[in-house]
Design a protein around this motif. Structure first.
Motif: not given
Length: 302
Positions: A249-257, A262-266, A294-295
């Motif tokens: 949630p929250g529309r922030h970084d696409i990381d582990g939080s 997103y890796r699988a989606i990409a 960059a991440d």
């Protein structure tokens, strides 16, 4: 939902208002054509990996020339969601405009093709923008389904969208422009928005049946509304012309939080031989926003 959860889309809406030109009689000012009539060749580099990655302009406060230079250093090849008077800055810096706006007005999201009363205005905006986009080498122009209106149920809204878009689709095709209809969530960020399900958007795209009318599949929004992102993308890739990212949630970084992989989606998108852009559209949460950018770029470099 916290206030920070609403920041990204409200900021985007605010930018639309602040950048709005003086409203014309129909409520939208047409974009002014550039004096440069020579067609520009849009950069078409893919960068590292199999996906072309861009960044939505509203996510960064950096001046546009500086943003372009820093994004190029990371490996990005485009900047997303730009107005016509910004396009040359990006292309002059050797990057692509991955998505252009057809108008500057603060009700851009709410006013869509679902209501026939909007068709004349929307078609005029797009007709004005298409030759500008062609000259600038911009191949994607965004448009909206619009907010729900009394008496217009989903089926009628689909029929209305098909009728309106079918009038402008041939002109878009003639000039090599793809009109991208954005899918948004109506649960958190855009209450009342009618194009809030993939099936709704696909029904419109099928009805128009033009390779120049496709969906902007926003992964953040569709995760909120329906989930099952990878399967949905695989089943409907022929109707998708553009992607947006954002952490849920929250529309922030696409990381582990956040909850999406997103890796699988990409990987799934790249495996479908998708040739369009995947544009990152999230509010960076790190002190240095370019670390977040960059991440995200590394995550989707597959």
């Amino acid at each position: 939902m916290t206030t920070s959860d609403r920041i990204p889309d409200s900021r985007r809406r605010t930018m639309l208002g602040h950048l709005a030109a003086t409203a014309a009689a129909l409520g939208a000012a047409p974009l002014i054509a550039s004096a440069d009539t020579a067609p520009r060749k849009s950069p078409n580099k893919t960068g590292p990996g199999r996906l072309k990655q861009s960044l939505s302009r509203w996510t960064s406060k950096a001046p546009l020339p500086e943003l372009c230079k820093r994004l190029k250093t990371i490996g990005f090849v485009g900047v997303d969601l730009l107005y016509a008077d910004e396009w040359s800055v990006v292309t002059d810096n050797g990057m692509a405009v991955s998505m252009g706006y057809p108008a500057k007005r603060d009700n851009f999201i709410e006013m869509g093709f679902n209501d026939p009363a909007n068709h004349a205005t929307l078609i005029k905006e797009i007709e004005t923008t298409i030759p500008l986009a062609k000259r600038a080498g911009v191949t994607n122009v965004i448009t909206m389904f619009g907010n729900r209106k009394a008496g217009i149920d989903d089926q009628r809204a689909i029929d209305n969208c098909v009728a309106g878009l079918s009038k402008i689709a041939p002109y878009a095709a003639e000039n090599g422009i793809t009109l991208c209809l954005e899918l948004l969530n109506s649960k958190v960020d855009h209450h009342g928005y009618q194009g809030d399900r993939t099936a709704f958007g696909v029904a419109v795209a099928k009805g128009v049946n033009s390779p120049n009318v496709k969906l902007l599949y926003d992964i953040y929004h569709m995760q909120i509304m329906e989930g099952d992102v990878i399967r949905t993308i695989r089943d409907n890739i022929q109707w998708i012309g553009h992607f947006h990212t954002g952490g849920v949630p929250g529309r922030h970084d696409i990381d582990g939080s956040q909850e999406l992989n997103y890796r699988a989606i990409a990987m799934a998108i790249a495996d479908l031989n998708y040739q369009g852009f995947i544009a990152h559209e999230f509010m960076p949460s790190r002190p240095d926003p370019f670390e977040s950018f960059a991440d995200a770029f590394r995550t989707c470099t597959v």
